[in-house]
Design an enzyme around this catalytic site. Structure first.
Site, short mmCIF file in Angstrom:
data_model
loop_
_atom_site.label_atom_id
_atom_site.label_comp_id
_atom_site.label_asym_id
_atom_site.label_seq_id
_atom_site.Cartn_x
_atom_site.Cartn_y
_atom_site.Cartn_z
N GLU A 204 0.81 -1.22 0.00
CA GLU A 204 0.00 0.00 0.00
C GLU A 204 0.85 1.27 0.00
O GLU A 204 0.31 2.37 -0.01
CB GLU A 204 -0.94 0.01 1.22
CG GLU A 204 -1.99 -1.09 1.19
CD GLU A 204 -2.84 -1.03 -0.08
OE1 GLU A 204 -3.26 0.08 -0.46
OE2 GLU A 204 -3.08 -2.08 -0.68
N GLU A 220 4.88 2.37 4.16
CA GLU A 220 3.56 1.74 4.07
C GLU A 220 2.47 2.77 3.81
O GLU A 220 1.30 2.43 3.75
CB GLU A 220 3.26 0.97 5.36
CG GLU A 220 4.24 -0.16 5.63
CD GLU A 220 3.88 -0.95 6.87
OE1 GLU A 220 3.13 -1.93 6.75
OE2 GLU A 220 4.36 -0.57 7.96
N ALA A 263 0.57 5.01 11.86
CA ALA A 263 -0.47 4.58 10.94
C ALA A 263 -1.56 5.65 10.81
O ALA A 263 -2.02 6.19 11.82
CB ALA A 263 -1.08 3.26 11.41
N GLU A 278 1.98 10.68 16.12
CA GLU A 278 1.27 9.47 16.55
C GLU A 278 0.22 9.06 15.53
O GLU A 278 -0.22 9.85 14.69
CB GLU A 278 0.63 9.68 17.92
CG GLU A 278 -0.61 10.51 17.92
CD GLU A 278 -1.40 10.36 19.22
OE1 GLU A 278 -0.87 9.82 20.20
OE2 GLU A 278 -2.56 10.79 19.24
N GLY A 286 -0.50 25.01 9.81
CA GLY A 286 -1.43 25.90 10.50
C GLY A 286 -2.09 25.31 11.72
O GLY A 286 -2.86 26.00 12.41
N ARG A 317 -2.27 13.57 20.04
CA ARG A 317 -3.56 14.19 20.34
C ARG A 317 -4.01 13.74 21.72
O ARG A 317 -4.00 12.55 22.04
CB ARG A 317 -4.62 13.79 19.30
CG ARG A 317 -5.94 14.56 19.52
CD ARG A 317 -6.95 14.24 18.44
NE ARG A 317 -6.54 14.69 17.12
CZ ARG A 317 -6.64 15.95 16.70
NH1 ARG A 317 -7.09 16.90 17.50
NH2 ARG A 317 -6.28 16.26 15.47
#
Length: 343
Positions: A204, A220, A263, A278, A286, A317
């Site tokens: 991929e 990947e 990922a 992450e 921005g 996050r």
């Protein structure tokens, strides 16, 4: 006489006589002055950037020129091409100026994929109008205006002309396979990609033209046009980088050394060395990010673009309040070292 690059190419033309593509088996960068002098004598090269279509007698003269300066690899290419009915071209670039012909564009893309130049190390301005949209088939390049007749002809002979893509760019592996790489799906790497030694591109993974890796990497996700990934950095499954053709404007997006894009993560700014984004987090220039100190205390809020190129950062996050946080990253090197053990 100075020379930037040259290549002997064999290619495909449309029924109208227009070049569709050119294959350069052994392009040369900074050819020896003696070779340029020999080409001047044997085929009448008069300097400048030239695309010279060759006939049989010129091909023999070209072999003589190569042998006169000990360019045996190029002479061997000539020997193999002798007697071919495919159109031949000698592309000589005295300078790295903007390309003017389809053959020049293919030579420059080949220089990238042969790892003779790095992304952003060559002038590709104005290239798109010189690259025709082509049907890439199991029988090679076919002009779109010739495709219906070719398909019908194949059916009449009990065959199917398999159209694998319709695009300006072919897949890199049909033109160059540099040493020390693994590719899961060759159709996902365009000619003009720079794939560094030690790089693995999984099924991929995708690498566009004038982009790629400089060393050992596991790809990947997507390396978009113009994006350069430093040695030891990995692009996780489904991760994406914002290319200069798709919103990056004049900012060249890049990934430093020993970085990790988790990922489904995304990157829209130049990333320094030993940084991690992450999984699932898309960071653009921005994006408002909260700076944290070593004790996870809030220091301030800035735009992520102010951190462009700075090393040792972890972007994450906050799962409780949803804000993007950034702090010093201590684990990237150890994590990447483990991933690279079996590249």
């Amino acid at each position: 006489m100075a020379n930037f690059a040259l290549g002997l190419g064999v290619g495909t033309k449309s029924s109208a006589g227009d070049w569709l593509e050119v294959y350069y088996n052994a392009p040369l960068l900074n050819a020896d002055d003696a070779l340029i002098a020999a080409l001047t004598e044997q085929i009448g090269y008069a300097g400048g950037n030239q695309t010279i279509e060759l006939n049989a007698s010129q091909l023999k003269a070209l072999e003589t020129a190569f042998l006169s300066v000990g360019a045996e690899e190029q002479a061997e290419v000539v020997e193999i091409l002798e007697g071919t009915r495919q159109p031949l071209v000698l592309c000589i670039l005295e300078t790295d100026a903007a390309p003017q012909t389809t053959a020049e564009v293919y030579l420059k893309l080949s220089l990238l994929s042969h790892r003779l130049v790095q992304p952003h190390g060559i002038d590709l301005s104005g290239m798109f109008p010189l690259l025709p949209n082509v049907a890439w088939t199991n029988e090679g390049a076919v002009a779109l205006e010739d495709l219906p007749r070719r398909q019908l002809s194949a059916r009449a002979q009990g065959r199917v002309l398999d159209v694998q893509s319709v695009d300006k760019f072919p897949k890199m592996a049909n033109y160059a396979v540099p040493a020390g790489i693994r590719i899961g799906d060759a159709s996902r790497i365009r000619l003009g990609a720079h794939v560094g030694e030690g790089t693995t591109v999984m099924h991929e993974g995708f690498i566009n033209f004038n982009a790629g890796t400089l060393g050992v990497s596991m790809v990947e996700g997507r390396i978009s046009a113009g994006v350069v990934v430093g040695n030891g950095s990995d692009i996780g499954g489904g991760a994406s980088t914002m290319g200069t053709l798709s919103g990056g404007n004049n900012v060249v997006i890049s990934v430093g050394e020993n970085c990790l894009l988790g990922a489904n993560a995304g990157l829209g700014l130049p990333l320094g060395d030993r940084c991690t984004i992450e999984a699932g987090l898309y960071v653009t220039g921005g994006s408002k990010v909260t700076l944290l100190d070593d004790q996870n205390n809030e220091v301030g809020i800035i735009k992520a673009g102010e951190l462009a190129g700075k090393p040792d950062l972890l972007f994450r996050r906050n799962s409780q309040n949803g804000r993007i946080e950034v702090k010093t990253n201590k684990s990237a090197i150890e994590l990447n070292a483990e991933l690279h053990k079996h590249n």
